[in-house]
Structures are given as structure tokens and as C-alpha cells.
Design an enzyme around this catalytic site. Structure first.
Site, short mmCIF file in Angstrom:
data_model
loop_
_atom_site.label_atom_id
_atom_site.label_comp_id
_atom_site.label_asym_id
_atom_site.label_seq_id
_atom_site.Cartn_x
_atom_site.Cartn_y
_atom_site.Cartn_z
N ALA A 33 3.36 3.03 0.33
CA ALA A 33 3.62 3.83 -1.22
C ALA A 33 2.39 4.68 -1.27
O ALA A 33 1.48 4.47 -0.52
CB ALA A 33 3.76 2.68 -2.19
N ASN A 34 2.18 5.19 -2.48
CA ASN A 34 1.08 6.17 -2.75
C ASN A 34 0.92 5.85 -4.03
O ASN A 34 1.61 5.55 -5.06
CB ASN A 34 1.06 7.64 -2.20
CG ASN A 34 2.39 8.30 -2.94
OD1 ASN A 34 2.50 8.50 -3.99
ND2 ASN A 34 3.46 8.58 -2.04
N ARG A 35 -0.29 6.63 -4.62
CA ARG A 35 -0.69 6.47 -6.19
C ARG A 35 -0.08 7.38 -7.01
O ARG A 35 -0.46 7.39 -8.10
CB ARG A 35 -2.14 6.69 -6.09
CG ARG A 35 -2.96 5.62 -5.47
CD ARG A 35 -4.79 5.92 -5.81
NE ARG A 35 -5.21 5.07 -4.82
CZ ARG A 35 -5.69 3.77 -5.04
NH1 ARG A 35 -5.12 3.55 -6.20
NH2 ARG A 35 -6.12 2.97 -4.43
#
Ligand code: CTP
Ligand code: CA
Length: 227
Positions: A33-35
Site C-alpha cells: 500500500a502507500n500513504r
């Protein structure tokens, strides 16, 4: 006084927005995932609905509430997001604000990966489809106004200019997502608008809601020219 047209400048238009991160499964219990929080994309969907548009928001996994008056389609992976975008077309305006994972694990097992004597498993990656480029390069059914975002940590303008050419969009909203800026997950954003004609406009640091309202006003102007 404000005319009804002025208050709802996007009435009669269909605006499509992607928002949030994507999650790319490694096995049944793990993902990449990412932020991205989805705050900027969701704020754009809300502002467009307030401006009278029919809005379809294609959202990756976020903790945000659905914006009022918006049709929300929830997806998990980049490939699901692309399919949902294609299913939601045609649109007058498409805004690609999602932080789509560039890569996904190349293989997906049915079982949880277990620790073992051989050490960590290799994580092989494969490239995801580029949703923005796919839609912007369509020969039929391309939305008349296609807007991308550019998340950069260095050389923001140079990278964004290269992106606009490569992806075939009409406008790029570039932002600096270096950790120190706090943009990812934060409530404020500092953006630069880069046009296909090379035009450049720098906006002051603003609340993401205000960035959204200004962007929607700009899109309404551009859409009325495009028609
Ligand atoms: N985008 C997309 N599908 C992808 C990757 C990106 O639709 N698989 C869109 C994003 O929503 C954004 C724009 O493309 O509107 C630019 O995303 P960005 O991550 O900044 O650019 P990339 O082309 O992925 O290049 P890089 O991450 O290497 O800078
Ligand atoms: Ca990327």
C-alpha cells in the site's frame, strides 16, 4: 447576486474522480500500500457535487466517509480501479487523484506465506496498468477534460511536465509529497497547475477542501470552453 448557473457551474456534467491508495495483495492476509489518505480526491468529489455535477468517485481503501451526493464505487487493487473507471464512463471530466500502486506482487498464492528455514520469500513485482494514461489515450470515449496528479519528491515541475506529455492528459496538479511537507495524510496541500500548453500556476498552501473548490471552479471554466 449570484446566478444559479454561477452557483452550480457543473450542473449537467458527469465528473469522475479516483481517490485513495490501492492495496495489492501479497497473500490472503498481506498487501502492498502507500500513504495516500484519499482526502484530496474525496474533497474534489464533494466540491464537484456541490457545484452541481453528477459525481462518480472510484475509491481505494480509505477511512473517510462517502461525500454527500456522490456515487461511490469502492475498489481495492489498481486493476479493479481501472475496471470501475471504464464502467463509469462516459464522463465530461475525469480527475485521477488516486495514488495507484505502480507495482503489484507478480504471483498471488491462495495460502498465507509461512516463515521457513529458507529465509524471507522473494517479493517479485509486476507493473500495474496506468489508469490515467489508458483513459487519456483512448481514441473513443475519452473524457473531454482529463486531469492527472503528479506526486513528486524532487524536481516537481520538470517531472510533472514530462508526465503530462507521456500520459496525454490536459492538466496536471503537481504536489510535493516529500515527508517533510506532510501532504500525504495531512489536511493541507501546496499545488502547481501545469497545462498541456506549458502554462504554470503556483497556488499558496491551502486546506485540501479549498484546493478542491478552486480546482472545481477552474474545471468548470475549462469544461465550458471544451463544449
Ligand atoms: N496513475 C494511474 N495509474 C497508475 C499510476 C498513476 O492512474 N498505475 C495516475 C495517478 O492517479 C496520477 C498520475 O497518474 O494522476 C501520476 O501518478 P504518479 O504516481 O505521480 O506518476 P507515475 O506515472 O506513476 O510515475 P512515478 O510514480 O514513477 O513518478
Ligand atoms: Ca506512481
Amino acid at each position: 447576486g449570484e446566478t444559479p448557473q454561477g452557483a452550480r457551474p457543473l450542473s449537467g456534467r458527469h465528473l469522475l474522480v479516483t481517490s485513495g491508495p490501492t492495496h495489492e495483495p501479497i497473500d490472503p492476509v498481506r498487501y502492498l500500500a502507500n500513504r495516500s489518505s484519499g482526502k484530496q480526491g474525496h474533497a474534489i468529489a464533494a466540491a464537484a457535487a456541490a457545484a452541481g455535477a453528477r459525481v462518480t468517485l472510484i475509491s481505494g481503501p480509505v477511512v473517510l466517509a462517502d461525500p454527500p451526493g456522490v456515487t461511490v464505487v469502492r475498489v481495492e487493487t489498481a486493476r479493479e480501479m481501472l475496471a470501475a473507471v471504464e464502467a463509469a464512463l462516459p464522463a465530461d471530466i475525469a480527475v485521477f487523484a488516486a495514488a495507484v500502486a505502480d507495482w503489484r506482487p507478480a504471483t498471488l498464492g491462495d495460502e498465507k506465506i509461512k516463515k521457513g528455514p529458507d529465509g524471507p520469500p522473494p517479493l517479485r513485482l509486476t507493473e500495474n496498468p496506468d489508469i490515467l494514461a489508458t483513459i487519456a489515450h483512448r481514441s473513443e470515449g475519452r473524457p473531454p477534460l482529463v486531469v492527472g496528479f503528479a506526486a513528486e519528491t524532487t524536481d516537481v515541475i520538470a517531472h510533472a511536465r514530462a508526465k503530462i506529455a507521456r500520459k496525454g492528459c490536459d492538466l496536471i496538479v503537481a504536489n510535493d509529497v516529500s515527508t517533510a511537507t506532510g501532504v500525504m495524510g495531512g489536511d493541507r496541500n501546496t499545488v502547481q497547475l501545469i497545462g498541456r500548453d506549458g502554462s504554470l500556476e503556483t497556488w499558496p498552501t491551502l486546506a485540501k477542501d479549498e484546493v478542491a473548490r478552486r480546482l472545481v471552479t477552474r474545471l468548470a471554466e475549462l469544461a465550458s470552453i471544451a463544449h
